[in-house]
Design an enzyme around this catalytic site. Structure first.
Site, mmCIF file in Angstrom:
data_model
loop_
_atom_site.group_PDB
_atom_site.id
_atom_site.type_symbol
_atom_site.label_atom_id
_atom_site.label_comp_id
_atom_site.label_asym_id
_atom_site.label_seq_id
_atom_site.Cartn_x
_atom_site.Cartn_y
_atom_site.Cartn_z
ATOM 1 N N ASP A 135 -33.415 -53.409 -97.563
ATOM 2 C CA ASP A 135 -35.532 -52.752 -97.685
ATOM 3 C C ASP A 135 -35.756 -54.098 -98.136
ATOM 4 O O ASP A 135 -35.196 -54.786 -98.878
ATOM 5 C CB ASP A 135 -35.522 -51.092 -98.150
ATOM 6 C CG ASP A 135 -37.127 -51.039 -98.336
ATOM 7 O OD1 ASP A 135 -37.982 -51.220 -97.403
ATOM 8 O OD2 ASP A 135 -37.391 -51.217 -99.704
ATOM 9 N N ASP A 184 -40.020 -54.404 -99.409
ATOM 10 C CA ASP A 184 -40.761 -54.054 -100.802
ATOM 11 C C ASP A 184 -40.362 -52.741 -101.186
ATOM 12 O O ASP A 184 -40.302 -52.341 -100.878
ATOM 13 C CB ASP A 184 -41.765 -53.103 -99.811
ATOM 14 C CG ASP A 184 -43.294 -54.328 -99.000
ATOM 15 O OD1 ASP A 184 -43.304 -55.806 -99.320
ATOM 16 O OD2 ASP A 184 -42.989 -54.303 -97.593
ATOM 17 N N ASP A 227 -35.143 -48.694 -102.591
ATOM 18 C CA ASP A 227 -35.857 -48.160 -103.137
ATOM 19 C C ASP A 227 -36.933 -46.587 -103.001
ATOM 20 O O ASP A 227 -37.090 -46.248 -103.992
ATOM 21 C CB ASP A 227 -36.645 -49.442 -103.969
ATOM 22 C CG ASP A 227 -38.141 -49.808 -103.069
ATOM 23 O OD1 ASP A 227 -38.917 -49.176 -103.852
ATOM 24 O OD2 ASP A 227 -37.901 -49.589 -101.570
#
Length: 207
Positions: A23, A25, A180
């Site tokens: 991922d 961001d 996250d």
């Protein structure tokens, strides 16, 4: 989602995997403080409120979903979410110089560069994703970048990560995802991939 449904392990790769997916961001890019500051500027313009909890709940979703929620929660009947997105993105792009990498995750990228194929699977637009990767000097390390512009079903649907696997030429079951966001973790599980929640291993950003 219960912890039992997420494979929690040291921040290292599953030794059986043949491809890595990251991922962007909050995982590779410590961008959430910049995103929050950007949304606060947008809401100051529209004279509305941005709830920081949205960042937690919707990390991984495309920007238009954030805008629609802001419009709905603030009862902005005359505001076009698409126009809000345009403003938000431009402010974010103009703030790209403030972005910093997440070292503990980026170090994995450095470690496995040219050893395993690697991809980025993000809910950001392609322009936002490439601006971030360029700013962090990470663009050359990835074999593929799949953004919100490249899929029709976003996280928690598995399409983003499945497309990453396809572009890398790796079977989904042989991919390891680093995430996250809860939406992204669900997407990875739905894709049949190994997944590591990176949050316990990085500095938690206060919103």
């Amino acid at each position: 989602m219960s912890d039992a449904k997420i494979e929690r392990m040291k921040l290292e790769i599953n030794p059986r995997v043949k491809g890595l997916i990251f991922d962007l961001d909050g995982t590779l890019s410590d961008s959430l403080p910049v995103h929050l500051a950007t949304w606060n500027k947008v809401c100051a313009y529209y004279n509305c409120h941005f709830d920081p909890e949205i960042m937690v709940e919707m990390t991984g979703a495309p920007t238009i979903d954030f805008a629609r929620r802001v419009v709905a929660e603030n009862h902005l009947q005359d505001v076009d979410p698409e126009e809000m997105v345009k403003m938000k993105q431009q402010i974010f792009w103009d703030s790209a110089h403030l972005l910093k990498p997440v070292p503990v995750v980026v170090n994995l990228v450095y470690k496995y560069y040219r050893l395993l194929p690697m991809a980025v699977g993000t809910g950001a637009s392609r322009r936002s994703a490439m601006i971030q990767l360029d700013q962090l000097k990470l663009t050359p390390y990835f074999d593929a970048v799949v953004t919100a512009d490249d899929v029709t079903e976003h996280k928690p649907k598995p399409q983003t990560f499945l497309k990453c696997a396809e572009l890398m030429g790796v079977k989904p079951a042989d991919c390891h995802v680093f995430e996250d966001g809860i939406l992204g973790m669900r997407a990875a599980i739905a894709a049949g991939m190994s997944v590591t929640d990176v949050k316990p291993f990085i500095e938690v950003v206060s919103h």
